[in-house]
Motif scaffolding. Structure first.
Motif, PDB file in Angstrom:
ATOM      1  N   UNK A 150      12.427   6.494 -51.829  1.00 42.06           N
ATOM      2  CA  UNK A 150      11.146   5.710 -51.200  1.00 42.06           C
ATOM      3  C   UNK A 150      10.286   5.559 -52.510  1.00 42.06           C
ATOM      4  N   UNK A 151      10.255   6.039 -53.603  1.00 43.68           N
ATOM      5  CA  UNK A 151       9.282   5.807 -54.661  1.00 43.68           C
ATOM      6  C   UNK A 151       9.709   4.623 -55.539  1.00 43.68           C
ATOM      7  N   UNK A 152      11.056   4.362 -55.374  1.00 42.89           N
ATOM      8  CA  UNK A 152      11.431   3.231 -56.297  1.00 42.89           C
ATOM      9  C   UNK A 152      10.738   1.765 -56.177  1.00 42.89           C
ATOM     10  N   UNK A 153      10.887   1.203 -57.364  1.00 44.05           N
ATOM     11  CA  UNK A 153      10.538  -0.255 -57.287  1.00 44.05           C
ATOM     12  C   UNK A 153      11.315  -1.153 -56.691  1.00 44.05           C
ATOM     13  N   UNK A 154      10.962  -2.418 -56.238  1.00 43.50           N
ATOM     14  CA  UNK A 154      11.631  -3.176 -55.767  1.00 43.50           C
ATOM     15  C   UNK A 154      13.061  -3.579 -56.282  1.00 43.50           C
ATOM     16  N   UNK A 155      12.783  -3.715 -57.659  1.00 43.46           N
ATOM     17  CA  UNK A 155      14.118  -3.846 -58.567  1.00 43.46           C
ATOM     18  C   UNK A 155      15.118  -2.621 -58.718  1.00 43.46           C
ATOM     19  N   UNK A 183      14.678  -8.198 -63.325  1.00 46.80           N
ATOM     20  CA  UNK A 183      14.305  -8.871 -64.703  1.00 46.80           C
ATOM     21  C   UNK A 183      15.290  -9.385 -65.402  1.00 46.80           C
ATOM     22  N   UNK A 184      15.350 -10.233 -66.254  1.00 46.78           N
ATOM     23  CA  UNK A 184      16.402 -11.056 -66.812  1.00 46.78           C
ATOM     24  C   UNK A 184      17.588 -10.222 -67.190  1.00 46.78           C
ATOM     25  N   UNK A 186      18.305  -7.001 -66.273  1.00 49.79           N
ATOM     26  CA  UNK A 186      19.066  -6.539 -65.167  1.00 49.79           C
ATOM     27  C   UNK A 186      19.880  -7.465 -64.209  1.00 49.79           C
ATOM     28  N   UNK A 187      19.179  -8.591 -64.276  1.00 56.18           N
ATOM     29  CA  UNK A 187      19.816  -9.712 -63.330  1.00 56.18           C
ATOM     30  C   UNK A 187      21.265 -10.073 -64.030  1.00 56.18           C
ATOM     31  N   UNK A 188      21.263 -10.201 -65.346  1.00 57.02           N
ATOM     32  CA  UNK A 188      22.633 -10.373 -65.832  1.00 57.02           C
ATOM     33  C   UNK A 188      23.564  -9.398 -65.810  1.00 57.02           C
ATOM     34  N   UNK A 189      23.121  -8.222 -65.691  1.00 59.28           N
ATOM     35  CA  UNK A 189      24.071  -7.028 -65.399  1.00 59.28           C
ATOM     36  C   UNK A 189      24.727  -6.969 -63.944  1.00 59.28           C
ATOM     37  N   UNK A 190      23.837  -7.396 -63.068  1.00 57.06           N
ATOM     38  CA  UNK A 190      24.089  -7.634 -61.580  1.00 57.06           C
ATOM     39  C   UNK A 190      24.992  -8.691 -61.513  1.00 57.06           C
ATOM     40  N   UNK A 191      24.769  -9.669 -61.842  1.00 51.47           N
ATOM     41  CA  UNK A 191      25.636 -11.096 -61.719  1.00 51.47           C
ATOM     42  C   UNK A 191      26.960 -10.671 -62.490  1.00 51.47           C
ATOM     43  N   UNK A 192      27.125  -9.845 -63.560  1.00 48.80           N
ATOM     44  CA  UNK A 192      28.276  -9.773 -63.963  1.00 48.80           C
ATOM     45  C   UNK A 192      29.098  -8.523 -63.146  1.00 48.80           C
ATOM     46  N   UNK A 193      28.696  -7.831 -62.800  1.00 45.49           N
ATOM     47  CA  UNK A 193      29.212  -6.827 -61.755  1.00 45.49           C
ATOM     48  C   UNK A 193      29.724  -7.741 -60.414  1.00 45.49           C
ATOM     49  N   UNK A 194      28.825  -8.740 -59.940  1.00 49.25           N
ATOM     50  CA  UNK A 194      29.396  -9.362 -58.986  1.00 49.25           C
ATOM     51  C   UNK A 194      30.519 -10.218 -59.146  1.00 49.25           C
TER      52      UNK A 194
END
Ligand code: ATP
Length: 243
Positions: A150-155, A183-184, A186-194
């Motif tokens: 519950x305390x985590x940020x959106x990202x 952020x850029x 973390x976005x790259x990491x997520x896109x790599x995973x997908x």
């Protein structure tokens, strides 16, 4: 191999607080997704993209049409599956990532992701190891692994959601703006995973707000307008060349 077949999908909402007015969200959508294919849903705000994902996940029950999931054990019709069987299927074979993180109270990211891995058949130790690997891959700070979600940020929430949905590759991965708060780096990491999941044969149906993510990941783009498929093709055909 076909994983998802959608035919004649319709969904209309009745706004009981506004004189019972109706809003047609999906007006007869046909769509297929194969194993290893990444289909991105494009189209203007209100076109029906999230509604379509929710009808597949059955957060929304469609008014008409069929949503069929193909598995080795046989095809399953999701629109009429009893609730218990649906819950089992969701936890074992579907991954769904939205901006909202549904976590039981006082549950930390590591436990949340490990629980998802256990539901997918891993034992306690293997599930905990897989959860740690998934969170590490998305660079979630280890200091956060046992704090209340519950305390985590959106990202941070988005990364925990993505880790939980992919800790074991699902048959079908549904993504509703999974990187919008990142952020850029973390976005790259997520896109790599997908991308790696598509490479491993996962069928992906996704909504991204930014066209660059669609160009990078999608094998096919389906554009919705007013609840109907308006165009379909490669990212370049539907979205045009990158600016
Ligand atoms: N729970 C709901 N109750 C009433 N109307 C809804 C509901 N969910 C969606 N709608 C309506 O259905 C239509 C399609 O909404 P949807 O969220 O699927 O669009 P979208 O293409 O995902 O839009 P965006 O890009 O803005 O997220 C909209 O007119 C929306 O107001």
């Amino acid at each position: 191999m076909r994983v998802l077949r959608i035919r004649g999908l319709e969904k209309t909402f009745t706004l009981h607080t506004v004189d019972g007015r109706t809003v047609a969200s999906l007006r007869g959508v046909d769509l297929d997704v194969a194993a290893g294919e990444h289909v991105a849903l494009a189209g203007p705000s209100g076109a029906g993209k999230s509604s379509l994902l929710r009808c597949v996940h059955r957060t929304y029950l469609p008014d008409a049409g069929t949503v069929t999931l193909f598995r080795e054990e046989g095809a399953v019709e999701l629109t009429s599956l009893p609730d218990r069987a649906l819950a089992r299927l969701r936890s074992r074979e579907l991954g769904y990532v939205s901006q909202f993180l549904a976590a039981p109270p006082r549950t930390g990211p590591l436990e949340l992701v490990a629980a998802a891995a256990r539901r997918r058949g891993l034992d306690r130790v293997a599930a905990s190891d897989a959860a740690a690997a998934a969170l590490r891959r998305l660079a979630l700070d280890e200091a956060l692994w046992d704090v209340d979600c519950g305390v985590l940020s959106g990202g941070e929430r988005q990364r925990v959601n993505l880790a939980a949905a992919t800790v074991r590759p699902p048959r079908l991965l549904l993504l509703d703006e999974p990187v919008s708060a990142l952020d850029p780096a973390n976005r790259e990491r997520a896109l790599d995973l997908i991308a790696s999941l598509s490479g491993a044969g996962v069928a992906v149906l996704a909504v991204f707000h930014d066209a660059d993510a669609m160009r990078a990941l999608a094998t096919r783009v389906v554009e919705l307008r007013d609840g109907r498929v308006a165009a379909e093709g490669t990212p370049a055909e539907v979205l045009g060349a990158a600016a």
